[in-house]
Design a protein around this motif. Sequence first.
Motif, PDB file in Angstrom:
ATOM      1  N   GLU A 267      49.731  12.511  45.438  1.00 48.08           N
ATOM      2  CA  GLU A 267      49.958  11.862  46.807  1.00 48.08           C
ATOM      3  C   GLU A 267      51.315  11.717  47.213  1.00 48.08           C
ATOM      4  OE1 GLU A 267      48.499  10.573  43.988  1.00 48.08           O
ATOM      5  OE2 GLU A 267      46.209  10.632  44.597  1.00 48.08           O
ATOM      6  N   GLU A 338      54.470   9.777  51.160  1.00 52.32           N
ATOM      7  CA  GLU A 338      53.127   9.666  50.334  1.00 52.32           C
ATOM      8  C   GLU A 338      52.021   9.354  50.954  1.00 52.32           C
ATOM      9  OE1 GLU A 338      51.713   6.081  47.168  1.00 52.32           O
ATOM     10  OE2 GLU A 338      53.609   5.687  48.369  1.00 52.32           O
ATOM     11  N   LEU A 339      51.069   9.995  50.765  1.00 47.80           N
ATOM     12  CA  LEU A 339      49.647   9.964  51.521  1.00 47.80           C
ATOM     13  C   LEU A 339      49.170   8.470  50.901  1.00 47.80           C
ATOM     14  CD1 LEU A 339      47.507  11.348  53.230  1.00 47.80           C
ATOM     15  CD2 LEU A 339      46.606  12.356  51.188  1.00 47.80           C
ATOM     16  N   PHE A 357      50.277   7.970  56.241  1.00 52.49           N
ATOM     17  CA  PHE A 357      51.334   8.337  55.209  1.00 52.49           C
ATOM     18  C   PHE A 357      52.486   7.268  55.084  1.00 52.49           C
ATOM     19  CE2 PHE A 357      49.583  12.321  56.546  1.00 52.49           C
ATOM     20  CZ  PHE A 357      49.461  13.132  55.518  1.00 52.49           C
TER      21      PHE A 357
END
Length: 438
Positions: A267, A338-339, A357
Amino acid sequence: MKRFFCLGLVFSVFLSVATGQNMRILVTPFANNSSGEYGWLGFGIEASVISDIACIKSVQVIGTQDRKKALEEQALQLSGLVEAEKVLRVGRMLGANLIITGEYTAIGQDVRLTARLLLAEKGQVIASVKKDGNIHQIFEMQDEIVIGLLGGIDEANADGFKKVSLSEAELASIRKRDATFAGYEYASKGFELNAVVPQEFLVIEQAIFKYINQERQKAGLTPFLYNARLAALSRYHSMNMQIYNFFDLTDQNGMGPLARKLIFAPEIFGNVGQMVASLGGGDPDVIAKNFVNYWMQGEFKSVVLSKDWNYIGVGIYRGDGNAYKYYCTVTPANLWVELVSSLPKNVPYGSEVELTFRFIGNYPKDQVGIIVRFPDPDARYFNKDSSFSTGSGLFKPERWDGEFFTIKIMCDKGRGAYMIQPAKGTEFVPYGMTFTSR
């Protein structure tokens, strides 16, 4: 005859969902009835069962982090309760009306997996499943546990809950393989290691982080930021070096830092490096200083003082049989985004997917974008200025909320895998994550 059968099947699926209560399920850790060497398996089973249930549209599942948070916040209220009572209490705190518990026994390559579905209010078992098989069949066993529990509910004693009839798409999504057994074992062992980090390790890790940043400040450089996912990745590599008796950036499976990140922390997007050391024990603060001094006097000094990284994670490990030898891994990274939201599974063709995100880079926000690669290589994506690209598109944030941003993807560019790759201006990461539209 075929037409009548299909109509009957659709009606049966609708009835099983419509007449029962809405299911909100808490999945608890599976207990290990084997030796300690198989402790990692329970973490993998828990994560996989949660992932499988998330494929079912009519069922909500409560994740591991929510359960951990509830346990931490309610520690005093739960003290004195036996484990079974804690599970029910936490389930009700989180709004669960059903709870999955289980255990496993592993001997050599043979595994027995047992699971139960409980009413959160009463603790009564309304479904149970037992599966035996080879450890390399764990994917199939986990899937059949979920299918068997939800499809085998004892409706006479289930307080209104009905058996869940799964669609072909849901079954296909549950049974889809996204990892090899080696990758599954790798990630599961990482979950196990980071579930409870010894205080001794945390003290040394934090001191190393402090002394590395002191070296950077002496050189007039910006201090590194700390990233918990990079720390988890570092701890696991340190553990592997100790257990498998090697000292290298490449692990026992032939994987380097980036390959491990793609399995353990997909992620977070960006470039990663790594540096390692192994030194003797002593006072925690002295150990930390010795590690940093070692790196500053050798080839890794350029890593400590690099301008290419913005985050690091530090991971210490010491085996029980070697009280005076510590392994340490530091994972520096140049992270972009970052997801935050979970990737959906089996998105209906033509529907819209919204992804959130978190921006964690150190470049201007107007350079932030997400490249989406479409299943149809000939599909066109039109930009706001009427220009277009073929086979992929650059999606700019729809809206910002502090450091968080969202994009919306219309899944009408083919059936199959849509890959997302964060971009910084004209650059993009050379890997991505995918979801499927059917």
